[in-house]
Design a protein around this motif. Structure first.
Motif, short mmCIF file in Angstrom:
data_model
loop_
_atom_site.label_atom_id
_atom_site.label_comp_id
_atom_site.label_asym_id
_atom_site.label_seq_id
_atom_site.Cartn_x
_atom_site.Cartn_y
_atom_site.Cartn_z
N ALA A 126 -4.13 88.32 50.71
CA ALA A 126 -3.10 87.28 50.59
C ALA A 126 -1.89 87.75 51.39
CB ALA A 126 -2.75 87.07 49.12
N ASN A 127 -1.97 87.54 52.72
CA ASN A 127 -0.96 88.18 53.57
C ASN A 127 -0.05 87.19 54.30
OD1 ASN A 127 -2.79 87.33 55.44
ND2 ASN A 127 -3.15 89.33 56.38
N ALA A 128 0.17 86.06 53.67
CA ALA A 128 1.27 85.12 53.99
C ALA A 128 1.14 84.30 55.27
CB ALA A 128 2.63 85.84 53.97
N ASN A 173 5.50 86.33 67.82
CA ASN A 173 5.09 85.92 66.47
C ASN A 173 4.35 87.05 65.77
OD1 ASN A 173 4.61 84.15 64.25
ND2 ASN A 173 2.54 83.83 65.02
N ARG A 174 3.51 87.78 66.50
CA ARG A 174 2.79 88.91 65.88
C ARG A 174 3.79 89.98 65.41
NH1 ARG A 174 -2.58 88.33 64.54
NH2 ARG A 174 -2.58 90.60 64.50
N ASP A 175 4.84 90.20 66.20
CA ASP A 175 5.88 91.16 65.79
C ASP A 175 6.58 90.69 64.51
OD1 ASP A 175 5.32 92.79 67.92
OD2 ASP A 175 7.04 92.13 69.13
N ALA A 232 2.07 94.05 60.32
CA ALA A 232 0.66 94.47 60.25
C ALA A 232 -0.12 93.63 59.24
CB ALA A 232 0.58 95.94 59.87
N THR A 233 -1.45 93.52 59.48
CA THR A 233 -2.34 92.74 58.62
C THR A 233 -2.20 93.13 57.15
OG1 THR A 233 -3.90 92.69 60.48
CG2 THR A 233 -4.75 92.03 58.32
N ASP A 234 -2.12 94.44 56.90
CA ASP A 234 -1.95 94.95 55.54
C ASP A 234 -0.45 95.07 55.26
OD1 ASP A 234 -1.79 96.28 53.17
OD2 ASP A 234 -3.16 97.91 53.75
N1 UDP Z 1 -8.69 90.36 56.11
C1 UDP Z 1 -9.05 90.79 54.85
N2 UDP Z 1 -9.52 92.07 54.72
C2 UDP Z 1 -9.61 92.93 55.77
C3 UDP Z 1 -9.23 92.48 57.04
C4 UDP Z 1 -8.77 91.18 57.19
O1 UDP Z 1 -8.96 90.04 53.89
O2 UDP Z 1 -10.04 94.08 55.58
C5 UDP Z 1 -8.19 88.98 56.25
C6 UDP Z 1 -6.67 88.93 56.33
O3 UDP Z 1 -6.23 87.78 55.62
C7 UDP Z 1 -6.41 88.77 57.82
C8 UDP Z 1 -7.61 87.92 58.24
O4 UDP Z 1 -8.68 88.40 57.46
O5 UDP Z 1 -5.16 88.15 58.05
C9 UDP Z 1 -7.97 88.01 59.69
O6 UDP Z 1 -8.11 89.37 60.06
P1 UDP Z 1 -7.49 89.94 61.40
O7 UDP Z 1 -8.04 91.30 61.60
O8 UDP Z 1 -7.69 88.92 62.49
O9 UDP Z 1 -5.93 90.11 61.04
P2 UDP Z 1 -4.62 89.32 61.48
O10 UDP Z 1 -4.82 88.89 62.91
O11 UDP Z 1 -4.47 88.14 60.55
O12 UDP Z 1 -3.50 90.30 61.31
#
Ligand code: UDP
Length: 141
Positions: free
Chosen positions: A113-115, A86-88, A92-94
């Motif tokens: 707002a990363n879905a 699922n992570r794949d 990436a978070t951004d």
């Molecule tokens: N987030 C954010 N700014 C940042 C880092 C994280 O708004 O600089 C938010 C983003 O929505 C992310 C969530 O916080 O999905 C949780 O962060 P995490 O590092 O756990 O990322 P994820 O596991 O969701 O990829």
């Protein structure tokens, strides 16, 4: 590899874009089964508890406000190596750094707002599944 369960959330931005079905297709096409699901509009307390691990981070307040800005779709995904798979699929978070073809690259606009959310380890997956689906509300398929 072991059969795992992981907690997935389609966040308010993606629900508003009407792409729940497209994201579900990514899960199913990758061999993950949806074994529980429900739509919810999280309360502030629920969002603060769920993201409690981030409570001291500068983005915490904005993250909570975003997560309660509209309904979310919450599901448990089951399959071989479901957590990493699922992570794949998420990328990436951004989303600007997410690989082409990932959910975040295709459906997200920004790091806030990363879905989608996805558990990042077996320990967090167990806690997060129990948080949203206590008791017998997850099915074996
Ligand atoms: N987030 C954010 N700014 C940042 C880092 C994280 O708004 O600089 C938010 C983003 O929505 C992310 C969530 O916080 O999905 C949780 O962060 P995490 O590092 O756990 O990322 P994820 O596991 O969701 O990829």
């Amino acid at each position: 590899m072991a059969i795992e369960r992981t907690l997935s959330i389609i966040k308010p931005d993606a629900v508003a874009k009407n792409v729940i079905g497209k994201i579900y297709d990514r899960f199913e096409s990758a061999g993950l089964k949806i074994v529980a699901s429900r739509m919810a509009h999280l309360s502030q307390v629920e969002a603060e508890q769920f993201y409690g691990v981030h409570k001291d981070r500068p983005f915490f307040k904005d993250l909570v406000n975003f997560m309660i800005s509209g309904p979310v779709m919450i599901q448990v995904l089951q399959g071989e190596g479901a957590i990493a798979k699922n992570r794949d699929l998420m990328g990436a978070t951004d989303p600007k750094k997410a690989e082409k073809g990932t959910i975040r690259a295709d459906f997200a606009d920004s790091i806030d707002a990363n879905a989608v959310h996805g558990s990042d380890a077996p320990e967090t997956a167990a806690v997060e599944v129990a948080f949203f689906f206590p008791g017998m509300n997850v099915f074996n398929r």
